[in-house]
Enzyme design. Structure first.
Site, PDB file in Angstrom:
ATOM      1  N   SER A  27       0.697  -1.209  -0.029  1.00 24.96           N
ATOM      2  CA  SER A  27      -0.338   0.054  -0.009  1.00 24.96           C
ATOM      3  C   SER A  27       0.868   1.287  -0.112  1.00 24.96           C
ATOM      4  O   SER A  27       1.943   1.210   0.566  1.00 24.96           O
ATOM      5  CB  SER A  27      -1.147  -0.007   1.297  1.00 24.96           C
ATOM      6  OG  SER A  27      -1.316   1.258   1.559  1.00 24.96           O
ATOM      7  N   TYR A  71      -1.716  -1.192  10.734  1.00 24.50           N
ATOM      8  CA  TYR A  71      -1.928  -1.541   9.492  1.00 24.50           C
ATOM      9  C   TYR A  71      -0.830  -1.363   8.785  1.00 24.50           C
ATOM     10  O   TYR A  71      -0.348  -2.329   7.872  1.00 24.50           O
ATOM     11  CB  TYR A  71      -3.539  -1.175   8.856  1.00 24.50           C
ATOM     12  CG  TYR A  71      -3.552  -1.530   7.381  1.00 24.50           C
ATOM     13  CD1 TYR A  71      -3.585  -2.765   7.003  1.00 24.50           C
ATOM     14  CD2 TYR A  71      -3.274  -0.218   6.374  1.00 24.50           C
ATOM     15  CE1 TYR A  71      -3.964  -2.966   5.567  1.00 24.50           C
ATOM     16  CE2 TYR A  71      -3.417  -0.528   5.230  1.00 24.50           C
ATOM     17  CZ  TYR A  71      -3.690  -1.762   4.529  1.00 24.50           C
ATOM     18  OH  TYR A  71      -3.756  -1.888   3.423  1.00 24.50           O
ATOM     19  N   THR A 118       0.398   3.479   1.879  1.00 26.11           N
ATOM     20  CA  THR A 118       0.491   3.757   3.328  1.00 26.11           C
ATOM     21  C   THR A 118       2.068   3.523   3.774  1.00 26.11           C
ATOM     22  O   THR A 118       2.362   4.367   4.828  1.00 26.11           O
ATOM     23  CB  THR A 118      -0.322   2.983   4.023  1.00 26.11           C
ATOM     24  OG1 THR A 118      -0.449   3.661   5.408  1.00 26.11           O
ATOM     25  CG2 THR A 118      -0.119   1.425   4.424  1.00 26.11           C
ATOM     26  N   LYS A 158       2.064  -3.692   6.576  1.00 29.41           N
ATOM     27  CA  LYS A 158       2.532  -3.925   5.190  1.00 29.41           C
ATOM     28  C   LYS A 158       3.890  -3.543   5.244  1.00 29.41           C
ATOM     29  O   LYS A 158       4.658  -4.271   4.158  1.00 29.41           O
ATOM     30  CB  LYS A 158       1.621  -2.696   4.338  1.00 29.41           C
ATOM     31  CG  LYS A 158       0.471  -3.013   4.279  1.00 29.41           C
ATOM     32  CD  LYS A 158      -0.076  -4.170   3.433  1.00 29.41           C
ATOM     33  CE  LYS A 158      -1.349  -4.594   3.417  1.00 29.41           C
ATOM     34  NZ  LYS A 158      -1.733  -5.877   2.581  1.00 29.41           N
TER      35      LYS A 158
HETATM   36  P1  NAD Z   1     -10.974  -7.103   1.458  1.00 34.77           P
HETATM   37  O1  NAD Z   1     -11.020  -7.233   2.964  1.00 34.77           O
HETATM   38  O2  NAD Z   1     -12.105  -7.031   0.643  1.00 34.77           O
HETATM   39  O3  NAD Z   1     -10.203  -8.463   1.066  1.00 34.77           O
HETATM   40  C1  NAD Z   1      -9.037  -9.245   1.735  1.00 34.77           C
HETATM   41  C2  NAD Z   1      -9.722 -10.762   1.771  1.00 34.77           C
HETATM   42  O4  NAD Z   1      -8.831 -11.603   2.429  1.00 34.77           O
HETATM   43  C3  NAD Z   1     -11.332 -11.057   2.375  1.00 34.77           C
HETATM   44  O5  NAD Z   1     -11.794 -11.932   1.396  1.00 34.77           O
HETATM   45  C4  NAD Z   1     -10.929 -11.632   3.456  1.00 34.77           C
HETATM   46  O6  NAD Z   1     -12.183 -12.528   3.815  1.00 34.77           O
HETATM   47  C5  NAD Z   1      -9.523 -12.594   3.379  1.00 34.77           C
HETATM   48  N1  NAD Z   1      -8.827 -12.691   4.660  1.00 34.77           N
HETATM   49  C6  NAD Z   1      -8.527 -11.854   5.516  1.00 34.77           C
HETATM   50  N2  NAD Z   1      -7.839 -12.337   6.493  1.00 34.77           N
HETATM   51  C7  NAD Z   1      -7.244 -13.762   5.775  1.00 34.77           C
HETATM   52  C8  NAD Z   1      -6.826 -14.764   6.683  1.00 34.77           C
HETATM   53  N3  NAD Z   1      -6.161 -14.747   7.710  1.00 34.77           N
HETATM   54  N4  NAD Z   1      -6.756 -15.954   6.031  1.00 34.77           N
HETATM   55  C9  NAD Z   1      -7.478 -16.110   4.816  1.00 34.77           C
HETATM   56  N5  NAD Z   1      -8.101 -15.152   4.214  1.00 34.77           N
HETATM   57  C10 NAD Z   1      -8.372 -13.983   4.836  1.00 34.77           C
HETATM   58  O7  NAD Z   1      -9.699  -6.286   1.084  1.00 34.77           O
HETATM   59  P2  NAD Z   1      -9.034  -5.585  -0.279  1.00 34.77           P
HETATM   60  O8  NAD Z   1      -9.568  -4.187  -0.362  1.00 34.77           O
HETATM   61  O9  NAD Z   1      -9.593  -6.768  -1.419  1.00 34.77           O
HETATM   62  O10 NAD Z   1      -7.657  -5.844  -0.003  1.00 34.77           O
HETATM   63  C11 NAD Z   1      -6.873  -6.765  -0.577  1.00 34.77           C
HETATM   64  C12 NAD Z   1      -5.436  -6.539  -0.079  1.00 34.77           C
HETATM   65  O11 NAD Z   1      -5.006  -5.192  -0.731  1.00 34.77           O
HETATM   66  C13 NAD Z   1      -5.170  -6.528   1.474  1.00 34.77           C
HETATM   67  O12 NAD Z   1      -3.932  -7.142   1.644  1.00 34.77           O
HETATM   68  C14 NAD Z   1      -5.156  -4.879   1.723  1.00 34.77           C
HETATM   69  O13 NAD Z   1      -4.422  -4.646   2.695  1.00 34.77           O
HETATM   70  C15 NAD Z   1      -4.469  -4.557   0.236  1.00 34.77           C
HETATM   71  N6  NAD Z   1      -4.792  -2.932   0.029  1.00 34.77           N
HETATM   72  C16 NAD Z   1      -6.043  -2.680  -0.010  1.00 34.77           C
HETATM   73  C17 NAD Z   1      -6.288  -1.130  -0.292  1.00 34.77           C
HETATM   74  C18 NAD Z   1      -7.674  -0.828  -0.490  1.00 34.77           C
HETATM   75  O14 NAD Z   1      -7.975   0.587  -0.193  1.00 34.77           O
HETATM   76  N7  NAD Z   1      -8.679  -1.448  -0.678  1.00 34.77           N
HETATM   77  C19 NAD Z   1      -5.394  -0.213  -0.430  1.00 34.77           C
HETATM   78  C20 NAD Z   1      -3.876  -0.745  -0.503  1.00 34.77           C
HETATM   79  C21 NAD Z   1      -3.522  -2.168   0.003  1.00 34.77           C
HETATM   80  N1  UFG Z   2     -12.550  11.523   3.700  1.00 37.77           N
HETATM   81  C1  UFG Z   2     -13.636  12.342   4.096  1.00 37.77           C
HETATM   82  N2  UFG Z   2     -14.608  11.964   4.593  1.00 37.77           N
HETATM   83  C2  UFG Z   2     -14.761  10.531   4.804  1.00 37.77           C
HETATM   84  C3  UFG Z   2     -13.770   9.639   4.528  1.00 37.77           C
HETATM   85  C4  UFG Z   2     -12.493  10.203   4.061  1.00 37.77           C
HETATM   86  O1  UFG Z   2     -13.347  13.847   3.815  1.00 37.77           O
HETATM   87  O2  UFG Z   2     -15.900  10.205   5.388  1.00 37.77           O
HETATM   88  C5  UFG Z   2     -11.324  12.220   3.122  1.00 37.77           C
HETATM   89  C6  UFG Z   2     -10.068  11.871   3.688  1.00 37.77           C
HETATM   90  O3  UFG Z   2      -9.688  12.966   4.817  1.00 37.77           O
HETATM   91  C7  UFG Z   2      -8.892  11.734   2.653  1.00 37.77           C
HETATM   92  C8  UFG Z   2      -9.793  11.411   1.493  1.00 37.77           C
HETATM   93  O4  UFG Z   2     -11.247  11.476   1.798  1.00 37.77           O
HETATM   94  O5  UFG Z   2      -8.491  13.236   2.418  1.00 37.77           O
HETATM   95  C9  UFG Z   2      -9.604   9.788   1.203  1.00 37.77           C
HETATM   96  O6  UFG Z   2      -9.900   9.045   2.352  1.00 37.77           O
HETATM   97  P1  UFG Z   2      -9.949   7.387   2.516  1.00 37.77           P
HETATM   98  O7  UFG Z   2     -10.177   7.130   3.758  1.00 37.77           O
HETATM   99  O8  UFG Z   2     -10.818   6.961   1.355  1.00 37.77           O
HETATM  100  O9  UFG Z   2      -8.382   7.080   1.984  1.00 37.77           O
HETATM  101  P2  UFG Z   2      -7.089   7.253   2.694  1.00 37.77           P
HETATM  102  O10 UFG Z   2      -6.252   7.726   1.628  1.00 37.77           O
HETATM  103  O11 UFG Z   2      -7.051   7.933   4.032  1.00 37.77           O
HETATM  104  O12 UFG Z   2      -6.473   5.775   3.046  1.00 37.77           O
HETATM  105  C10 UFG Z   2      -6.872   4.509   2.129  1.00 37.77           C
HETATM  106  C11 UFG Z   2      -6.901   3.133   2.881  1.00 37.77           C
HETATM  107  C12 UFG Z   2      -5.663   3.025   3.850  1.00 37.77           C
HETATM  108  C13 UFG Z   2      -4.298   3.014   2.725  1.00 37.77           C
HETATM  109  C14 UFG Z   2      -4.461   4.080   1.751  1.00 37.77           C
HETATM  110  C15 UFG Z   2      -3.262   4.128   0.792  1.00 37.77           C
HETATM  111  O13 UFG Z   2      -8.076   3.503   3.927  1.00 37.77           O
HETATM  112  O14 UFG Z   2      -5.735   1.647   4.132  1.00 37.77           O
HETATM  113  O15 UFG Z   2      -5.702   4.547   1.388  1.00 37.77           O
HETATM  114  O16 UFG Z   2      -3.688   2.985  -0.188  1.00 37.77           O
HETATM  115  F1  UFG Z   2      -3.429   2.513   3.272  1.00 37.77           F
END
Ligand code: NAD
Ligand code: UFG
Length: 345
Positions: free
Chosen positions: A123, A151, A125, A155
């Site tokens: 990520s 979190y 992040t 990562k």
């Molecule tokens: P999600 O929660 O929709 O999908 C994750 C899946 O993993 C789920 O189906 C859950 O049931 C499964 N899971 C969780 N823990 C598990 C375990 N211990 N064993 C087996 N299965 C397990 O999330 P997503 O948005 O699809 O994210 C997928 C990956 O991408 C994650 O690693 C997340 O951290 C990463 N990521 C997501 C975002 C985002 O904003 N969605 C951003 C950056 C990175």
């Molecule tokens: N925001 C609002 N109101 C809300 C939610 C969000 O104003 O109700 C604003 C936040 O302040 C930010 C922007 O919208 O400026 C995006 O916020 P998100 O929560 O959608 O996303 P972030 O960038 O804060 O974080 C996300 C994931 C993290 C990940 C990161 C980078 O939540 O897990 O993107 O991938 F690490």
């Protein structure tokens, strides 16, 4: 065959469609802690094919080994993990356990079965905060590691573990994808992001306001040093993101020798403010999105977006979908699936 951990989740379910389209065989491994079998049923309808899956936890080496024994797994795309920032502050042990311990267990089993290709979901992040005045788009070489929540730390730790693993055994082929902000949904409107609780992220929240589940959106601060004062992020359509995994898999398959783990940003290279996203969503949905400006959210960063040129250079991938398309597809998904949580079993 590719093992897709977390393949029933938001990004995983979109990725398996693209892998199927590209001709890859895969098996999904998921404990359904944040998803349901229903998402696999729906993907199955889209690709018109049954989906192989095994229910299990990545921390459960016994079940994982059974899966590796049963199928000839040549590579892994590793999505499984927990991802809610706020929850990770409240339950750090659970985050380190699922994400870090889970990944170690997975890598141990992979090693045992001589499966040495992995694409890992990292990520943006992991990047350190940059002073807005000095901001330049984040490159893969930008400093990382000063994470602000468990979190993000999980990562970063996994990235370091993968780098060390490679140092100890350079026959591993490792790709770390650093996603920016995935949003949107499949064009069918049948799969998408399905938060269990009140959404924390911007897009799911806007969608719920549009559909009338929430009265208004809180905009967390309009006094940032950005064009309109609201936070700026690099939103990327989940289908573009899914396609990046196919390119990453193609790349790993084509590698004869690798010198180090490949780390690639997956973003659009563009920044959009909260107000810009509201405007785009209003246009896509033809609904007014009422909002209130509130205090900044603790730990938020004013602005970040990717330099996405390396992904193009090394993987031949770049994002193609606009924020209008992201909003249109999010809206299509949200309005078709008002009570999707009730379908969880
Ligand atoms: P999600 O929660 O929709 O999908 C994750 C899946 O993993 C789920 O189906 C859950 O049931 C499964 N899971 C969780 N823990 C598990 C375990 N211990 N064993 C087996 N299965 C397990 O999330 P997503 O948005 O699809 O994210 C997928 C990956 O991408 C994650 O690693 C997340 O951290 C990463 N990521 C997501 C975002 C985002 O904003 N969605 C951003 C950056 C990175
Ligand atoms: N925001 C609002 N109101 C809300 C939610 C969000 O104003 O109700 C604003 C936040 O302040 C930010 C922007 O919208 O400026 C995006 O916020 P998100 O929560 O959608 O996303 P972030 O960038 O804060 O974080 C996300 C994931 C993290 C990940 C990161 C980078 O939540 O897990 O993107 O991938 F690490």
């Amino acid at each position: 065959m590719i093992l897709i951990t977390g393949g029933a989740g938001y990004i995983g379910s979109h990725t398996i469609i693209e892998l199927h389209n590209a001709g890859y065989d895969f098996i999904v491994y998921d404990n359904f802690s944040n998803s349901s079998k229903e998402s696999l049923n729906r993907v199955s309808k889209i690709i018109k094919k049954d989906i192989l899956f095994e229910e299990g936890d990545i921390r459960d080496s016994i079940t994982l080994k059974k899966v590796f024994k049963k199928y000839n797994i040549a590579s892994v795309i590793h999505f499984a993990g927990l991802k809610a920032v706020g929850e990770s502050v409240k339950n750090p042990l659970s985050y380190y356990d699922n994400n870090v311990v889970g990944t170690i267990k997975l890598l141990e089993v992979m090693k045992e079965f001589n499966c040495k290709k992995i694409v890992f979901s990292s990520s943006a992040t992991v990047y350190n905060e940059v002073d807005t005045k000095k901001f330049t788009p984040l490159k893969e070489s930008s400093p990382t590691g000063k994470t602000t929540n468990p979190y993000g730390t999980s990562k970063y730790m996994i990235e370091e573990i993968l780098k060390d693993l490679f140092k100890s055994d350079n026959t591993f082929k490792i790709t770390i994808l650093r996603y920016f902000n995935p949003v949107g949904a499949h064009e069918s409107g049948t799969i998408g992001e399905d938060p269990n609780e009140i959404p924390n992220n911007l897009m799911p929240f806007i969608s719920q306001v549009a559909v009338g589940k929430k009265e208004f959106l809180n905009v967390f601060g309009n006094d940032y040093d950005t064009k309109d004062g609201t936070g700026v992020r690099d939103y990327i359509h989940v289908v573009d993101l899914a396609k990046a995994h196919v390119k990453a898999m193609d790349y790993l398959d084509s590698l004869l020798i690798n010198n180090k783990p490949l780390i690639v940003n997956i973003g659009t290279g563009l920044g959009s403010s909260v107000l810009k996203m509201i405007e785009a969503f209003e246009k896509a949905s033809n609904k007014k999105i009422p909002y209130k400006i509130t205090q900044r959210r603790a730990g938020d960063i004013a602005k970040y977006y990717s330099d996405s040129s390396y992904a193009k250079e090394i993987l031949g991938w770049s994002a193609t979908k606009t924020i209008d398309e992201m909003c249109e597809d999010s809206w299509k998904w949200q309005k078709n699936n008002l009570n999707v949580n009730k379908e969880r079993s």
